[in-house]
Design a protein around this motif. Sequence first.
Motif, PDB file in Angstrom:
ATOM      1  N   GLY A  50       6.109  19.071 -30.961  1.00 33.32           N
ATOM      2  CA  GLY A  50       5.001  19.106 -30.019  1.00 33.32           C
ATOM      3  C   GLY A  50       5.402  19.529 -28.620  1.00 33.32           C
ATOM      4  N   TRP A  51       4.399  19.840 -27.839  1.00 30.92           N
ATOM      5  CA  TRP A  51       4.568  20.262 -26.449  1.00 30.92           C
ATOM      6  C   TRP A  51       4.472  19.043 -25.540  1.00 30.92           C
ATOM      7  CZ3 TRP A  51       4.829  25.468 -24.612  1.00 30.92           C
ATOM      8  CH2 TRP A  51       4.862  26.422 -25.634  1.00 30.92           C
ATOM      9  N   ASP A  52       4.884  19.239 -24.290  1.00 28.80           N
ATOM     10  CA  ASP A  52       4.956  18.130 -23.349  1.00 28.80           C
ATOM     11  C   ASP A  52       4.738  18.639 -21.936  1.00 28.80           C
ATOM     12  OD1 ASP A  52       5.370  15.412 -22.920  1.00 28.80           O
ATOM     13  OD2 ASP A  52       7.353  15.422 -23.830  1.00 28.80           O
ATOM     14  N   LEU A  53       4.440  17.741 -21.019  1.00 31.73           N
ATOM     15  CA  LEU A  53       4.504  18.092 -19.604  1.00 31.73           C
ATOM     16  C   LEU A  53       5.973  18.202 -19.216  1.00 31.73           C
ATOM     17  CD1 LEU A  53       1.824  15.722 -18.018  1.00 31.73           C
ATOM     18  CD2 LEU A  53       1.655  18.196 -18.326  1.00 31.73           C
ATOM     19  N   PRO A  54       6.303  19.019 -18.223  1.00 33.85           N
ATOM     20  CA  PRO A  54       7.696  19.107 -17.795  1.00 33.85           C
ATOM     21  C   PRO A  54       8.162  17.787 -17.185  1.00 33.85           C
ATOM     22  CG  PRO A  54       6.305  20.689 -16.601  1.00 33.85           C
ATOM     23  CD  PRO A  54       5.422  19.911 -17.499  1.00 33.85           C
ATOM     24  N   GLY A  55       9.410  17.477 -17.404  1.00 33.32           N
ATOM     25  CA  GLY A  55      10.004  16.258 -16.880  1.00 33.32           C
ATOM     26  C   GLY A  55      11.003  15.705 -17.864  1.00 33.32           C
ATOM     27  N   GLY A  56      11.229  14.412 -17.804  1.00 31.99           N
ATOM     28  CA  GLY A  56      12.174  13.801 -18.723  1.00 31.99           C
ATOM     29  C   GLY A  56      12.545  12.396 -18.307  1.00 31.99           C
ATOM     30  N   MET A  57      13.662  11.940 -18.827  1.00 31.46           N
ATOM     31  CA  MET A  57      14.110  10.568 -18.620  1.00 31.46           C
ATOM     32  C   MET A  57      14.937  10.457 -17.344  1.00 31.46           C
ATOM     33  SD  MET A  57      12.673   9.171 -21.176  1.00 31.46           S
ATOM     34  CE  MET A  57      13.317   7.530 -21.052  1.00 31.46           C
ATOM     35  N   PHE A 128       1.739  28.248 -19.014  1.00 28.80           N
ATOM     36  CA  PHE A 128       0.498  27.672 -18.523  1.00 28.80           C
ATOM     37  C   PHE A 128      -0.573  27.857 -19.587  1.00 28.80           C
ATOM     38  CE2 PHE A 128       2.687  28.396 -14.503  1.00 28.80           C
ATOM     39  CZ  PHE A 128       2.418  27.206 -13.834  1.00 28.80           C
ATOM     40  N   VAL A 129      -1.306  26.780 -19.862  1.00 29.13           N
ATOM     41  CA  VAL A 129      -2.361  26.839 -20.862  1.00 29.13           C
ATOM     42  C   VAL A 129      -3.617  26.159 -20.306  1.00 29.13           C
ATOM     43  CG1 VAL A 129      -0.746  26.862 -22.811  1.00 29.13           C
ATOM     44  CG2 VAL A 129      -1.657  24.692 -21.997  1.00 29.13           C
ATOM     45  N   PRO A 130      -4.798  26.593 -20.757  1.00 24.00           N
ATOM     46  CA  PRO A 130      -6.026  25.895 -20.353  1.00 24.00           C
ATOM     47  C   PRO A 130      -5.961  24.431 -20.793  1.00 24.00           C
ATOM     48  CG  PRO A 130      -6.543  27.967 -21.443  1.00 24.00           C
ATOM     49  CD  PRO A 130      -5.074  27.733 -21.645  1.00 24.00           C
ATOM     50  N   LEU A 131      -6.608  23.569 -20.047  1.00 21.79           N
ATOM     51  CA  LEU A 131      -6.581  22.135 -20.330  1.00 21.79           C
ATOM     52  C   LEU A 131      -7.010  21.835 -21.765  1.00 21.79           C
ATOM     53  CD1 LEU A 131      -6.130  19.251 -19.339  1.00 21.79           C
ATOM     54  CD2 LEU A 131      -8.476  19.287 -18.447  1.00 21.79           C
ATOM     55  N   GLU A 132      -8.035  22.519 -22.257  1.00 21.60           N
ATOM     56  CA  GLU A 132      -8.513  22.276 -23.626  1.00 21.60           C
ATOM     57  C   GLU A 132      -7.399  22.549 -24.644  1.00 21.60           C
ATOM     58  OE1 GLU A 132     -10.104  24.570 -21.477  1.00 21.60           O
ATOM     59  OE2 GLU A 132     -11.254  22.900 -20.696  1.00 21.60           O
ATOM     60  N   GLU A 133      -6.652  23.623 -24.429  1.00 24.64           N
ATOM     61  CA  GLU A 133      -5.542  23.952 -25.335  1.00 24.64           C
ATOM     62  C   GLU A 133      -4.416  22.945 -25.182  1.00 24.64           C
ATOM     63  OE1 GLU A 133      -2.419  27.597 -26.294  1.00 24.64           O
ATOM     64  OE2 GLU A 133      -4.149  27.983 -25.003  1.00 24.64           O
ATOM     65  N   ALA A 134      -4.155  22.529 -23.950  1.00 22.56           N
ATOM     66  CA  ALA A 134      -3.098  21.539 -23.697  1.00 22.56           C
ATOM     67  C   ALA A 134      -3.372  20.256 -24.476  1.00 22.56           C
ATOM     68  CB  ALA A 134      -2.989  21.251 -22.208  1.00 22.56           C
ATOM     69  N   GLY A 139       1.119  15.552 -28.026  1.00 21.28           N
ATOM     70  CA  GLY A 139       0.896  14.409 -28.908  1.00 21.28           C
ATOM     71  C   GLY A 139      -0.102  13.434 -28.315  1.00 21.28           C
ATOM     72  N   GLU A 140      -0.513  12.483 -29.116  1.00 21.63           N
ATOM     73  CA  GLU A 140      -1.548  11.525 -28.709  1.00 21.63           C
ATOM     74  C   GLU A 140      -1.172  10.757 -27.447  1.00 21.63           C
ATOM     75  OE1 GLU A 140      -5.016   9.494 -28.407  1.00 21.63           O
ATOM     76  OE2 GLU A 140      -4.597  11.224 -29.663  1.00 21.63           O
ATOM     77  N   ARG A 141       0.049  10.275 -27.364  1.00 16.64           N
ATOM     78  CA  ARG A 141       0.466   9.491 -26.204  1.00 16.64           C
ATOM     79  C   ARG A 141       0.381  10.328 -24.921  1.00 16.64           C
ATOM     80  NH1 ARG A 141       3.222   4.682 -26.686  1.00 16.64           N
ATOM     81  NH2 ARG A 141       3.887   5.115 -28.802  1.00 16.64           N
ATOM     82  N   MET A 142       0.878  11.572 -24.989  1.00 20.26           N
ATOM     83  CA  MET A 142       0.823  12.439 -23.817  1.00 20.26           C
ATOM     84  C   MET A 142      -0.616  12.879 -23.537  1.00 20.26           C
ATOM     85  SD  MET A 142       2.143  13.794 -21.213  1.00 20.26           S
ATOM     86  CE  MET A 142       3.883  13.488 -21.429  1.00 20.26           C
ATOM     87  N   ARG A 143      -1.423  13.043 -24.564  1.00 15.57           N
ATOM     88  CA  ARG A 143      -2.825  13.415 -24.365  1.00 15.57           C
ATOM     89  C   ARG A 143      -3.533  12.345 -23.530  1.00 15.57           C
ATOM     90  NH1 ARG A 143      -4.369  13.547 -29.380  1.00 15.57           N
ATOM     91  NH2 ARG A 143      -3.486  15.606 -29.616  1.00 15.57           N
ATOM     92  N   GLN A 144      -3.279  11.091 -23.834  1.00 14.46           N
ATOM     93  CA  GLN A 144      -3.896  10.003 -23.071  1.00 14.46           C
ATOM     94  C   GLN A 144      -3.444  10.040 -21.612  1.00 14.46           C
ATOM     95  OE1 GLN A 144      -2.420   6.960 -25.757  1.00 14.46           O
ATOM     96  NE2 GLN A 144      -4.521   6.472 -26.387  1.00 14.46           N
ATOM     97  N   ARG A 145      -2.161  10.274 -21.404  1.00 12.65           N
ATOM     98  CA  ARG A 145      -1.651  10.350 -20.025  1.00 12.65           C
ATOM     99  C   ARG A 145      -2.199  11.567 -19.297  1.00 12.65           C
ATOM    100  NH1 ARG A 145       4.230   9.550 -21.797  1.00 12.65           N
ATOM    101  NH2 ARG A 145       4.051   7.438 -22.588  1.00 12.65           N
ATOM    102  N   LEU A 146      -2.293  12.696 -19.992  1.00 14.99           N
ATOM    103  CA  LEU A 146      -2.818  13.911 -19.377  1.00 14.99           C
ATOM    104  C   LEU A 146      -4.272  13.699 -18.948  1.00 14.99           C
ATOM    105  CD1 LEU A 146      -2.578  16.884 -18.589  1.00 14.99           C
ATOM    106  CD2 LEU A 146      -3.041  17.481 -20.995  1.00 14.99           C
TER     107      LEU A 146
END
Length: 168
Positions: A50-57, A128-134, A139-146
């Motif tokens: 899956g894809w993610d926002l940029p960043g990390g630990m 860069f992708v439109p929000l709907e595509e993002a 994944g579900e966890r990142m979708r909630q945060r986004l």
Amino acid sequence: MSPTSSDPDAWNAYLAEGNAKQARKRVAADVLLRDPLGRVLLVNPTYKPGWDLPGGMAEANESPEEAVRRELREELGRDVDVLGLLVVDWVAPHGPWDDQIAFIFDGGTLHGGEALRPHDHELSEARFVPLEEARDLVGERMRQRLEAAMKALREGRPTYLRDGAPTW
């Protein structure tokens, strides 16, 4: 009898012992970056699906905002200004993982139209992708945060989540 601050060496040893027994939290720090069209920057990690926002630990004793700056320099060769906090998410223990605190910071809008390319082996792609595509790519966890991050941008105030769900 516990040592007191009148004996600095004993006091520091006492505090260090207490510190060693306290829980340690894993900290993740991501950034929401947009382009002038309002699309969001996503990255495709090579070490997980899956894809993610940029960043990390975050590393030991590294602040979340410095962690996100370091990760963007390492992975995308880009310095980013952190404009503010959007989301804090406490993530319950799951699978082999202990609990975690996940941050999303506002990185603002990138201008100039330069393409962002991965600079290390941890990413296969960045775009860069439109929000709907993002929403469909993460994944579900990142979708909630986004979703919470976009709401925080609209409302002008950060959001606290507990395992992806708003608490109030």
